[in-house]
Design an enzyme around this catalytic site. Structure first.
Site, PDB file in Angstrom:
ATOM      1  N   ASP A 235       0.906  -1.335   0.208  1.00  0.00           N
ATOM      2  CA  ASP A 235       0.136  -0.186   0.241  1.00  0.00           C
ATOM      3  C   ASP A 235       0.976   1.318  -0.195  1.00  0.00           C
ATOM      4  OD1 ASP A 235      -2.945   1.004   0.349  1.00  0.00           O
ATOM      5  OD2 ASP A 235      -1.566   2.050   2.001  1.00  0.00           O
ATOM      6  N   ASN A 243      -2.223  12.608  -4.725  1.00  0.00           N
ATOM      7  CA  ASN A 243      -3.273  13.128  -5.479  1.00  0.00           C
ATOM      8  C   ASN A 243      -3.607  14.335  -5.156  1.00  0.00           C
ATOM      9  OD1 ASN A 243      -3.736  10.805  -7.042  1.00  0.00           O
ATOM     10  ND2 ASN A 243      -5.098   9.950  -5.654  1.00  0.00           N
ATOM     11  N   HIS A 248      -4.746  13.578  -9.955  1.00  0.00           N
ATOM     12  CA  HIS A 248      -4.826  12.713 -10.200  1.00  0.00           C
ATOM     13  C   HIS A 248      -3.936  12.103 -11.314  1.00  0.00           C
ATOM     14  CE1 HIS A 248      -8.343  11.560  -7.757  1.00  0.00           C
ATOM     15  NE2 HIS A 248      -8.642  12.831  -8.074  1.00  0.00           N
ATOM     16  N   ASP A 252      -1.596   8.992 -10.824  1.00  0.00           N
ATOM     17  CA  ASP A 252      -1.313   7.815 -12.101  1.00  0.00           C
ATOM     18  C   ASP A 252       0.109   7.591 -12.226  1.00  0.00           C
ATOM     19  OD1 ASP A 252      -4.209   7.436 -12.012  1.00  0.00           O
ATOM     20  OD2 ASP A 252      -4.563   8.610 -13.853  1.00  0.00           O
ATOM     21  N   GLU A 278      -4.833   2.217  -4.575  1.00  0.00           N
ATOM     22  CA  GLU A 278      -3.231   2.276  -4.478  1.00  0.00           C
ATOM     23  C   GLU A 278      -2.788   0.999  -3.676  1.00  0.00           C
ATOM     24  OE1 GLU A 278      -4.928   4.376  -0.701  1.00  0.00           O
ATOM     25  OE2 GLU A 278      -5.429   3.868  -2.709  1.00  0.00           O
TER      26      GLU A 278
END
Length: 361
Positions: A235, A243, A248, A252, A278
């Site tokens: 994680d 973010n 975003h 990514d 994630e």
């Protein structure tokens, strides 16, 4: 002549039907050529041998001749598998021709043997100067037809009957070769399309890692066969802040770069999958719990040291929390994942940026 056309149509139907079912087991092979492995070329030769023999056994009797589409099977075998496949097919065709030859009438058998051997030798020589193209396929087929016509002439009673039969023979062999070549090409395209769609259905579009469906299928397979394995659940720490700060698109980029890092540091036999958001899962077959922790630690350290790049922002760092569990700690593979998830929760609750193994009970 109409009866000969009808009989050739039956031979033609047998050829196409046999090709469809015989080549299905080879649908996942990306490319078949004379440079393929011996195992593949032997398989091609076996398939073409069966088809060639069936065509001969269902040939058309015309005076002393046996007319069929065996040349198509032989040329196809050599075109895709070289002399190994062509040699096997030649033996099968000669054997089948022997079976349909009446006792004491061996002229046709001898001529058929000479034609097959001459074509095999010619094809071996021609291949040195040719590529694997449709033109070369037709040239080899034309050479085979050229070798067959004198034999057909010797086995027919009159010149007019020879012309009649030669016309049908040439037309159907050329048509059979064309349809066979196109059929195999389209069949290959179809199989590749289906395989691509299957791979896409099991791949995460953002990271190109395995997706949740592929992970579930793998875990179910491990349960079915009782494989030993360990699991890492990975994680990204404080991913929401990534973010928030970089948008975003920046998030990514982090997911893609981390995916590459996981695939690089995971063992070759491991399955790396995006679990959702994630979170990632690394399935480690035949890896003990302690070794899985060490692998997780190497991944964690490499990620903490890596500079994540998202222009125009300066490079930045992210850290990982991981949970580890192994198959001897759970009754099912899915339960092992749940145990690793519990270990991950403990890693997050105790400061993050660490690897925590599920405690043995």
């Amino acid at each position: 002549m109409l009866s000969q056309f009808n009989q050739f149509l039956l031979n033609f139907s047998l050829l196409i039907t046999s090709l469809l079912f015989a080549f299905l087991p080879m649908r996942n092979i990306s490319r078949i050529s004379p440079n393929s492995s011996i195992r593949i070329r032997l398989a091609v030769g076996l398939i073409a041998s069966i088809i060639g023999a069936l065509l001969v056994l269902n040939s058309i009797s015309y005076d002393g001749a046996k007319i069929d589409l065996r040349l198509v099977a032989l040329v196809t075998a050599y075109y895709y598998g070289g002399w190994i496949s062509g040699g096997l097919t030649t033996i099968a065709i000669i054997g089948a021709r022997f079976l349909v030859t009446p006792p004491g009438v061996y002229q046709g058998l001898i001529l058929a043997t000479l034609i097959c051997l001459a074509l095999l030798v010619t094809a071996s020589i021609y291949r040195r100067f040719a590529a694997q193209t449709f033109k070369d396929y037709l040239i080899l087929l034309g050479i085979g037809i050229g070798y067959s016509l004198p034999a057909l002439y010797l086995l027919t009673d009159t010149f007019m009957r020879f012309l009649e039969m030669a016309f049908v023979y040439i037309i159907f062999n050329l048509l059979g070769g064309y349809v066979t070549f196109r059929f195999l090409r389209e069949l290959r395209k179809h199989f590749q399309f289906v395989q691509t769609q299957q791979e896409l259905a099991l791949t995460d579009s953002l990271t190109n890692l395995a997706n949740r469906r592929k992970l579930d299928e793998t875990l179910a397979d491990y349960d079915k066969h009782g494989y030993a394995f360990s699991v890492l659940i990975v994680d990204i720490d404080f991913f929401k802040s990534v973010n928030d700060e970089y948008g975003h698109d920046g998030g990514d980029v982090v997911l893609r770069q981390l995916s590459h890092l996981l695939a690089t540091f995971a063992p070759e036999q491991a399955l790396v999958a995006r679990y959702g958001g994630e979170e990632f899962v690394v399935v480690l077959p035949d890896i003990a719990h302690r070794e899985a922790e060490r692998i997780g630690e190497r991944i964690r350290t490499a990620c903490a040291d890596q500079h994540f790049v998202f222009k125009p922002y300066p490079p930045f760092h992210v850290t990982l929390s991981m949970g580890v569990a192994s198959s001897d700690q759970g009754k099912t593979a899915f339960e092992v994942v749940q145990l690793a998830d519990q270990a991950l929760y403990q890693a997050k609750q105790t400061g993050r940026n660490k690897v925590v193994g599920y405690a043995y009970s």
